[in-house]
Scaffold this motif. Sequence first.
Motif, PDB file in Angstrom:
ATOM      1  N   GLY A  12      -0.192  12.914 -11.021  1.00  0.00           N
ATOM      2  CA  GLY A  12      -0.209  14.289 -10.572  1.00  0.00           C
ATOM      3  C   GLY A  12       0.166  14.445  -9.113  1.00  0.00           C
ATOM      4  O   GLY A  12      -0.432  13.820  -8.235  1.00  0.00           O
ATOM      5  N   VAL A  13       1.194  15.284  -8.851  1.00  0.00           N
ATOM      6  CA  VAL A  13       1.580  15.640  -7.484  1.00  0.00           C
ATOM      7  C   VAL A  13       1.908  17.133  -7.460  1.00  0.00           C
ATOM      8  O   VAL A  13       1.877  17.811  -8.490  1.00  0.00           O
ATOM      9  CB  VAL A  13       2.799  14.823  -6.984  1.00  0.00           C
ATOM     10  N   ARG A  14       2.251  17.648  -6.292  1.00  0.00           N
ATOM     11  CA  ARG A  14       2.495  19.084  -6.160  1.00  0.00           C
ATOM     12  C   ARG A  14       3.867  19.500  -6.696  1.00  0.00           C
ATOM     13  O   ARG A  14       3.986  20.492  -7.408  1.00  0.00           O
ATOM     14  CB  ARG A  14       2.370  19.505  -4.689  1.00  0.00           C
ATOM     15  N   ASN A  32      -8.501  12.746  -5.020  1.00  0.00           N
ATOM     16  CA  ASN A  32      -9.479  13.426  -4.192  1.00  0.00           C
ATOM     17  C   ASN A  32     -10.692  13.835  -5.025  1.00  0.00           C
ATOM     18  O   ASN A  32     -10.640  13.916  -6.253  1.00  0.00           O
ATOM     19  CB  ASN A  32      -8.857  14.632  -3.472  1.00  0.00           C
ATOM     20  N   LEU A  33     -11.784  14.084  -4.327  1.00  0.00           N
ATOM     21  CA  LEU A  33     -13.063  14.310  -4.988  1.00  0.00           C
ATOM     22  C   LEU A  33     -13.034  15.428  -6.028  1.00  0.00           C
ATOM     23  O   LEU A  33     -13.464  15.216  -7.169  1.00  0.00           O
ATOM     24  CB  LEU A  33     -14.142  14.576  -3.929  1.00  0.00           C
ATOM     25  N   PRO A  34     -12.530  16.634  -5.706  1.00  0.00           N
ATOM     26  CA  PRO A  34     -12.519  17.692  -6.732  1.00  0.00           C
ATOM     27  C   PRO A  34     -11.714  17.325  -7.966  1.00  0.00           C
ATOM     28  O   PRO A  34     -12.102  17.639  -9.090  1.00  0.00           O
ATOM     29  CB  PRO A  34     -11.909  18.887  -5.987  1.00  0.00           C
ATOM     30  N   GLY A  76      -3.795   9.187 -11.722  1.00  0.00           N
ATOM     31  CA  GLY A  76      -3.701   9.098 -10.274  1.00  0.00           C
ATOM     32  C   GLY A  76      -3.196  10.393  -9.678  1.00  0.00           C
ATOM     33  O   GLY A  76      -2.156  10.909 -10.090  1.00  0.00           O
ATOM     34  N   GLY A  77      -3.930  10.934  -8.711  1.00  0.00           N
ATOM     35  CA  GLY A  77      -3.490  12.106  -7.979  1.00  0.00           C
ATOM     36  C   GLY A  77      -2.930  11.689  -6.640  1.00  0.00           C
ATOM     37  O   GLY A  77      -3.602  11.022  -5.861  1.00  0.00           O
ATOM     38  N   GLY A  78      -1.672  12.028  -6.346  1.00  0.00           N
ATOM     39  CA  GLY A  78      -1.054  11.606  -5.095  1.00  0.00           C
ATOM     40  C   GLY A  78      -1.029  10.096  -4.997  1.00  0.00           C
ATOM     41  O   GLY A  78      -0.722   9.388  -5.966  1.00  0.00           O
ATOM     42  N   THR A  79      -1.380   9.559  -3.824  1.00  0.00           N
ATOM     43  CA  THR A  79      -1.366   8.109  -3.677  1.00  0.00           C
ATOM     44  C   THR A  79      -2.550   7.445  -4.363  1.00  0.00           C
ATOM     45  O   THR A  79      -2.699   6.220  -4.293  1.00  0.00           O
ATOM     46  CB  THR A  79      -1.317   7.694  -2.193  1.00  0.00           C
ATOM     47  N   GLY A  80      -3.358   8.245  -5.055  1.00  0.00           N
ATOM     48  CA  GLY A  80      -4.329   7.662  -5.966  1.00  0.00           C
ATOM     49  C   GLY A  80      -3.657   6.894  -7.090  1.00  0.00           C
ATOM     50  O   GLY A  80      -4.312   6.171  -7.848  1.00  0.00           O
ATOM     51  N   ILE A  81      -2.325   7.023  -7.188  1.00  0.00           N
ATOM     52  CA  ILE A  81      -1.584   6.243  -8.178  1.00  0.00           C
ATOM     53  C   ILE A  81      -1.543   4.776  -7.802  1.00  0.00           C
ATOM     54  O   ILE A  81      -1.270   3.906  -8.648  1.00  0.00           O
ATOM     55  CB  ILE A  81      -0.146   6.798  -8.331  1.00  0.00           C
ATOM     56  N   SER A  82      -1.814   4.451  -6.546  1.00  0.00           N
ATOM     57  CA  SER A  82      -1.693   3.071  -6.073  1.00  0.00           C
ATOM     58  C   SER A  82      -2.588   2.105  -6.859  1.00  0.00           C
ATOM     59  O   SER A  82      -2.094   1.139  -7.449  1.00  0.00           O
ATOM     60  CB  SER A  82      -2.002   3.006  -4.575  1.00  0.00           C
ATOM     61  N   PHE A 142       0.848  -1.184   0.000  1.00  0.00           N
ATOM     62  CA  PHE A 142       0.000   0.000   0.000  1.00  0.00           C
ATOM     63  C   PHE A 142       0.889   1.241   0.000  1.00  0.00           C
ATOM     64  O   PHE A 142       1.975   1.235   0.581  1.00  0.00           O
ATOM     65  CB  PHE A 142      -0.884   0.054   1.257  1.00  0.00           C
ATOM     66  N   LEU A 143       0.421   2.311  -0.629  1.00  0.00           N
ATOM     67  CA  LEU A 143       1.082   3.610  -0.558  1.00  0.00           C
ATOM     68  C   LEU A 143       0.210   4.517   0.293  1.00  0.00           C
ATOM     69  O   LEU A 143      -0.928   4.821  -0.081  1.00  0.00           O
ATOM     70  CB  LEU A 143       1.280   4.187  -1.965  1.00  0.00           C
ATOM     71  N   ILE A 144       0.738   4.964   1.430  1.00  0.00           N
ATOM     72  CA  ILE A 144      -0.083   5.664   2.415  1.00  0.00           C
ATOM     73  C   ILE A 144       0.516   7.036   2.723  1.00  0.00           C
ATOM     74  O   ILE A 144       1.659   7.141   3.189  1.00  0.00           O
ATOM     75  CB  ILE A 144      -0.198   4.833   3.711  1.00  0.00           C
ATOM     76  N   LYS A 145      -0.250   8.079   2.453  1.00  0.00           N
ATOM     77  CA  LYS A 145       0.179   9.449   2.720  1.00  0.00           C
ATOM     78  C   LYS A 145      -0.005   9.783   4.198  1.00  0.00           C
ATOM     79  O   LYS A 145      -1.077   9.555   4.766  1.00  0.00           O
ATOM     80  CB  LYS A 145      -0.645  10.411   1.874  1.00  0.00           C
ATOM     81  N   ARG A 146       1.036  10.313   4.796  1.00  0.00           N
ATOM     82  CA  ARG A 146       0.920  10.753   6.195  1.00  0.00           C
ATOM     83  C   ARG A 146       0.090  12.032   6.252  1.00  0.00           C
ATOM     84  O   ARG A 146       0.391  13.010   5.563  1.00  0.00           O
ATOM     85  CB  ARG A 146       2.298  11.009   6.790  1.00  0.00           C
TER      86      ARG A 146
END
Length: 355
Positions: free
Chosen positions: A256-258, A324-326, A227-233, A181-185
């Motif tokens: 996509g990341v910052r 994320n939703l948006p 995939g945005g952030g860990t939505g890439i998982s 799993f890829l988990i964002k703190r």
Amino acid sequence: MLDTEKRVERIDASNTAQCTIRLKSGESFSVHKNELLLMGALRQGISYPHTCTVGTCGRCKTKLSHGRISPLVDFALSPLTNRELEQGYVLACQAKVRTDLDIDVTLLDHDLILPRPMAGEITGWRLLEGDVIDLRVRFDEAFTFQPGQYGALAVSGSYVRRSFSFYDPAPGPEGTREVGFLIKRLPQGRFSDWLARFDRRGVRIWMEAPFGQMGIDDVARDAVCIGGGTGISPVLSIAHDRLTRFPKNKVIIIFGVRSQADLFALDKLDAVKQRAPKNVTILPILSHEPAGSAWRGRRGLVTDAINENLKTDLTKAAAFVCGNLPMVVAVEDRLKVLGMPEDQIHADKFEPSGL
């Protein structure tokens, strides 16, 4: 699951009173009184459409023709449109069954893998860029899942459950015992903050899985995976599956990341690319990279990377979107503007639990 923690609500179904659920198709099944409609169906192996199970994706929308439910959320604030609300639609994952029901919903035409509880041990813990943990867990018994699915995790003895997607390729019928799993703190995240403080290898952990249906698309066509952030998982799992089943079709992955400091999954994306270098395109895009940096790649939102230059016919391709939703809503709108039919867009939307 994802770029955030996602809470999975459960209702005590110990009440022995039963309610009959009658479908417009003529089929019927029973659930416990006060049980969530979706969970009662899944518990019996019924292929009820769903993805998130927490009221954000709208995949389990169901027309209620007769009977009474108690909503766990205000459906006026859900993905249901005003017209759907007027027509009597509810979200099955947020509908507590009070009486016998007559409903109209199209069940899926594939077999469902029943979620089940299992115990295991954390065997891998690695802190990546962007304050993301690469967590690996080995379970006491083998299980199987489909690409894009997720599990609800809890530390043994804890009531805090959070859901995260598997990034591994889906296993065969023999199953697997270890998954990642890829988990964002998250600030004040009760699970992710605990996980990130120390190397947690050796800790016992509990999981209920699998859930979700985002990765299901059995047509041989190009795939645009976003995939945005860990939505890439889940995107990683889906991409591996598409390359195995449809090796002649393209797989385009937008990550996509910052900023550059958040590019935590490049090694895993490169592993996908190496499987089929001519058919796989990887497109990282940074939304908040400083203007004067050395970055020479794409800048902007993930929607800026979705254009006519993707070298695929979006009217015929399938999209798999997680974030994320948006972000997901914006991507869905962008794909539709460019001609992709709605039924070819598969999405998992999530929001922070804040806890």
